[in-house]
Design an enzyme around this catalytic site. Structure first.
Site, PDB file in Angstrom:
ATOM      1  N   GLY A   9     -18.919  22.615  19.529  1.00  0.00           N
ATOM      2  CA  GLY A   9     -18.108  23.368  18.571  1.00  0.00           C
ATOM      3  C   GLY A   9     -17.486  24.640  19.115  1.00  0.00           C
ATOM      4  O   GLY A   9     -17.165  25.538  18.353  1.00  0.00           O
ATOM      5  N   SER A  10     -17.266  24.720  20.434  1.00  0.00           N
ATOM      6  CA  SER A  10     -16.650  25.940  20.971  1.00  0.00           C
ATOM      7  C   SER A  10     -15.201  26.073  20.497  1.00  0.00           C
ATOM      8  O   SER A  10     -14.718  27.183  20.255  1.00  0.00           O
ATOM      9  CB  SER A  10     -16.730  25.986  22.502  1.00  0.00           C
ATOM     10  OG  SER A  10     -16.017  24.916  23.076  1.00  0.00           O
ATOM     11  N   ASN A  11     -14.513  24.958  20.315  1.00  0.00           N
ATOM     12  CA  ASN A  11     -13.144  25.024  19.777  1.00  0.00           C
ATOM     13  C   ASN A  11     -13.157  25.356  18.291  1.00  0.00           C
ATOM     14  O   ASN A  11     -12.286  26.063  17.796  1.00  0.00           O
ATOM     15  CB  ASN A  11     -12.403  23.716  20.048  1.00  0.00           C
ATOM     16  CG  ASN A  11     -12.068  23.557  21.512  1.00  0.00           C
ATOM     17  OD1 ASN A  11     -11.383  24.390  22.091  1.00  0.00           O
ATOM     18  ND2 ASN A  11     -12.577  22.507  22.131  1.00  0.00           N
ATOM     19  N   HIS A  13      -6.492  17.537  23.052  1.00  0.00           N
ATOM     20  CA  HIS A  13      -6.779  16.576  24.125  1.00  0.00           C
ATOM     21  C   HIS A  13      -6.610  17.256  25.482  1.00  0.00           C
ATOM     22  O   HIS A  13      -5.566  17.873  25.735  1.00  0.00           O
ATOM     23  CB  HIS A  13      -5.843  15.369  24.019  1.00  0.00           C
ATOM     24  CG  HIS A  13      -6.141  14.305  25.030  1.00  0.00           C
ATOM     25  ND1 HIS A  13      -7.353  13.650  25.080  1.00  0.00           N
ATOM     26  CD2 HIS A  13      -5.407  13.815  26.056  1.00  0.00           C
ATOM     27  CE1 HIS A  13      -7.338  12.782  26.080  1.00  0.00           C
ATOM     28  NE2 HIS A  13      -6.168  12.870  26.689  1.00  0.00           N
ATOM     29  N   LEU A  35     -10.029   7.215  15.649  1.00  0.00           N
ATOM     30  CA  LEU A  35      -9.935   6.907  14.213  1.00  0.00           C
ATOM     31  C   LEU A  35      -8.961   5.759  13.972  1.00  0.00           C
ATOM     32  O   LEU A  35      -7.860   5.740  14.518  1.00  0.00           O
ATOM     33  CB  LEU A  35      -9.510   8.169  13.447  1.00  0.00           C
ATOM     34  CG  LEU A  35     -10.582   9.269  13.456  1.00  0.00           C
ATOM     35  CD1 LEU A  35      -9.988  10.608  13.104  1.00  0.00           C
ATOM     36  CD2 LEU A  35     -11.725   8.915  12.515  1.00  0.00           C
TER      37      LEU A  35
END
Length: 198
Positions: free
Chosen positions: A12-14, A115, A99
């Site tokens: 979860g760094s982004n 990405h 997805l």
């Protein structure tokens, strides 16, 4: 204030970059929901620390609890939870599942993805490792990262932000990953802002 739902699978760094930006004028939106595909994702802790509601929808758990169900039905369940959060924007920030149309067709707001590669290069998983290997063989001079709109073709949606990243001779894969992650933390905020302003 625009509502942002973030999908994660890992540290979860982004997500943290988005949380920090949402507490400043840099991002005209609030993260109102975080959904993780893994129960042990550290991003869930980051969200909880920021007071953001979270949910977990792990593929293996879903298939175990719903015998005979399919990957498409899992995607539909993820889409249902996302739409219940009433987002204006959905951000895939290290979401490690491709997805299906079942998800994309059910989401009626913009979806963007981060990405770690340039448009048209190294689509899909392990993009940084594949770029590093290609550089070692003299096939590419560098790599990059982008934020793009999500479409049915993996990593082929319209790029909103693109940054080139030099691969330095003699650097390790870990060093390259660190530098790309620093770029990602900037462009995910920029991409989210562009998508919200569109």
């Amino acid at each position: 204030m625009k509502r942002i739902t973030v999908l994660i699978s890992g540290s979860g760094s982004n997500l943290q970059a988005l949380i920090d930006a949402s507490q400043s004028p840099r991002l005209p939106g609030q993260i109102t929901f975080v959904l993780s595909s893994r129960s042990n994702a550290y991003g869930l802790t980051r969200a909880s620390n920021a007071g953001i509601p979270t949910s977990i929808c792990a593929l293996k758990t879903y298939l175990t609890k719903n015998p005979g169900s399919t990957r498409v039905e899992y995607d539909a369940e993820v889409a249902k939870r996302v739409m219940e959060s009433r987002p204006d924007l959905v951000v895939l920030a290290g979401w490690m599942h491709i997805l299906s149309p079942a998800f994309l067709d059910a989401i009626h707001v913009p979806i963007i993805n981060l990405h770690p590669a340039l448009p048209g290069a190294f689509d899909g998983a392990n993009a940084i490792g594949r770029a590093y290997e290609a550089f070692g063989k003299g096939e590419v001079k560098g790599t990059g990262a982008m934020v793009h709109r999500v479409v049915k073709e993996v990593d082929r949606g319209e790029p909103l932000v693109v940054r080139e990243v030099e691969i330095k001779k003699g650097e390790t894969l870990e060093e390259l990953e660190t530098r790309i992650h620093e770029v990602e933390h900037e462009i995910i905020v920029e991409g989210a802002r562009i998508a919200l302003d569109a």
